[in-house]
Motif scaffolding. Structure first.
Motif, PDB file in Angstrom:
ATOM      1  N   SER A  32       0.832  -1.141  -0.097  1.00 49.74           N
ATOM      2  CA  SER A  32       0.010  -0.006  -0.019  1.00 49.74           C
ATOM      3  C   SER A  32       0.925   1.248  -0.046  1.00 49.74           C
ATOM      4  CB  SER A  32      -1.071  -0.055   1.009  1.00 49.74           C
ATOM      5  OG  SER A  32      -1.874  -1.073   0.896  1.00 49.74           O
ATOM      6  N   VAL A  89      -4.043  -2.358   4.645  1.00 51.58           N
ATOM      7  CA  VAL A  89      -3.420  -2.054   5.731  1.00 51.58           C
ATOM      8  C   VAL A  89      -4.141  -2.648   6.948  1.00 51.58           C
ATOM      9  CG1 VAL A  89      -1.736  -1.040   7.087  1.00 51.58           C
ATOM     10  CG2 VAL A  89      -2.110  -0.394   4.609  1.00 51.58           C
ATOM     11  N   ASN A 112       0.611   0.779  10.765  1.00 52.23           N
ATOM     12  CA  ASN A 112      -0.521   1.029   9.967  1.00 52.23           C
ATOM     13  C   ASN A 112      -0.947   2.460  10.017  1.00 52.23           C
ATOM     14  OD1 ASN A 112      -1.372   0.555  12.968  1.00 52.23           O
ATOM     15  ND2 ASN A 112      -3.395   0.805  11.925  1.00 52.23           N
ATOM     16  N   ILE A 166       1.591   4.099   7.398  1.00 49.63           N
ATOM     17  CA  ILE A 166       1.399   3.782   6.210  1.00 49.63           C
ATOM     18  C   ILE A 166       0.121   4.381   5.801  1.00 49.63           C
ATOM     19  CG2 ILE A 166       0.624   2.049   4.735  1.00 49.63           C
ATOM     20  CD1 ILE A 166       2.815   0.160   6.335  1.00 49.63           C
ATOM     21  N   ASN A 167      -1.003   4.325   6.444  1.00 45.35           N
ATOM     22  CA  ASN A 167      -2.271   4.969   5.941  1.00 45.35           C
ATOM     23  C   ASN A 167      -2.037   6.165   5.961  1.00 45.35           C
ATOM     24  OD1 ASN A 167      -3.375   2.195   6.111  1.00 45.35           O
ATOM     25  ND2 ASN A 167      -4.197   2.550   8.230  1.00 45.35           N
ATOM     26  N   THR A 215      -8.437  -0.456   5.770  1.00 43.66           N
ATOM     27  CA  THR A 215      -7.776  -0.018   7.092  1.00 43.66           C
ATOM     28  C   THR A 215      -8.421  -0.805   8.279  1.00 43.66           C
ATOM     29  OG1 THR A 215      -9.102   2.034   7.579  1.00 43.66           O
ATOM     30  CG2 THR A 215      -6.951   2.341   6.206  1.00 43.66           C
TER      31      THR A 215
END
Length: 159
Positions: free
Chosen positions: A65, A90, A98, A101-102, A126
């Protein structure tokens, strides 16, 4: 409304624009592949259902991602691409990976959309658990890929 209370595959299709001549890039992250491939399939099936020609859909894979932002930029800079759909998943783990990344992906995709003045759709799940992801990738809560494709079509209607 949370997706726990909503089917992601039920949405209004009233007044959708004609997208028969539009070209879409569908980027699918390889990480959590069982989830992302189901989401990608949902997105592509929905595009086809609403008039997009198969030859006008370009599907590409990125490792995870996090790499969706760069992949979206590569696709959005192409003049023959009208919209990009970024598909990923994720899942919350034991660390805060997470969150990083998100946030990075959401900001990166937003930046690409604004830079190229094209719809770049956040089709990234998510969830807290793998089961929640399955529920949103064709399970009891529908398919987020369907919703991402309809969003791309609707956003092209703004242009």
């Amino acid at each position: 409304m949370s997706s726990a209370d909503k089917n992601l595959s039920i949405f209004s299709t009233a007044n959708l624009p004609d997208v028969s001549e539009k070209r879409f890039a569908v980027l699918v992250a390889e990480w959590n592949e069982d989830i992302t491939e189901a989401l990608g399939k949902g997105a592509i099936e929905t595009l086809l259902k609403h008039g997009v020609k198969e030859e006008n859909i370009i599907k590409r894979h990125v490792p995870g991602s996090y790499e969706l932002s760069f992949g979206a930029q590569v696709m959005a800079q192409r003049e023959d691409i009208d919209a990009v759909i970024a598909i990923g998943c994720v899942i919350q783990g034991e660390t805060r990976h997470n969150d990083y990344i998100n946030n990075a992906v959401a900001q990166g995709l937003t930046d690409v959309a604004l830079k190229y003045n094209k719809p770049v759709i956040f089709g990234v799940l998510t969830p807290n658990t793998h089961q929640q992801a399955l529920d949103r990738a064709g399970g009891i809560h529908g398919n987020k890929g369907d919703e991402a494709a309809i969003t791309a079509i609707k956003m092209l209607g703004l242009k």
